[in-house]
Design a protein around this motif. Sequence first.
Motif, PDB file in Angstrom:
ATOM      1  N   SER A 151       3.331  47.671 -28.745  1.00  0.00           N
ATOM      2  CA  SER A 151       2.820  46.316 -28.517  1.00  0.00           C
ATOM      3  C   SER A 151       3.956  45.350 -28.230  1.00  0.00           C
ATOM      4  O   SER A 151       3.807  44.425 -27.406  1.00  0.00           O
ATOM      5  CB  SER A 151       1.999  45.835 -29.709  1.00  0.00           C
ATOM      6  N   ARG A 152       5.104  45.567 -28.840  1.00  0.00           N
ATOM      7  CA  ARG A 152       6.273  44.708 -28.565  1.00  0.00           C
ATOM      8  C   ARG A 152       6.821  44.960 -27.166  1.00  0.00           C
ATOM      9  O   ARG A 152       7.252  44.031 -26.479  1.00  0.00           O
ATOM     10  CB  ARG A 152       7.348  44.923 -29.617  1.00  0.00           C
ATOM     11  N   ALA A 176       4.608  43.281 -24.723  1.00  0.00           N
ATOM     12  CA  ALA A 176       4.744  41.822 -24.758  1.00  0.00           C
ATOM     13  C   ALA A 176       5.959  41.322 -23.974  1.00  0.00           C
ATOM     14  O   ALA A 176       6.044  40.113 -23.699  1.00  0.00           O
ATOM     15  CB  ALA A 176       4.843  41.348 -26.205  1.00  0.00           C
ATOM     16  N   ALA A 230       4.904  39.760 -20.690  1.00  0.00           N
ATOM     17  CA  ALA A 230       4.064  38.558 -20.773  1.00  0.00           C
ATOM     18  C   ALA A 230       4.879  37.289 -20.897  1.00  0.00           C
ATOM     19  O   ALA A 230       6.043  37.264 -21.108  1.00  0.00           O
ATOM     20  CB  ALA A 230       3.138  38.660 -21.982  1.00  0.00           C
TER      21      ALA A 230
END
Length: 88
Positions: A81-82, A85, A88
């Motif tokens: 998930s990091r 990200a 983004a």
Amino acid sequence: MANTSSAKKMVRKIERRTAVNKARRSRVRTYLRKVEEAIASGDQAAAQDALRVAQSEMFRAVSKGVVAKNTASRKVSRLSSRVKAISA
């Protein structure tokens, strides 16, 4: 200290197993650190490559009994998930 011959043998076996597990755990930590460094640098391509290698290493450690399955899954999930990200 161990008295019987079987107890002495078990001590030797445990020492060998401990050394192997320690090396495996260290190897896993190295790959996790490489992912962390790639995330910190902001390079998503490098982070994805490092995550793929680290993920396989984590689950190899699970199969060898060094790390618990849920622990490995949690770490991989959080790292992925990091990595996601970053873009983004």
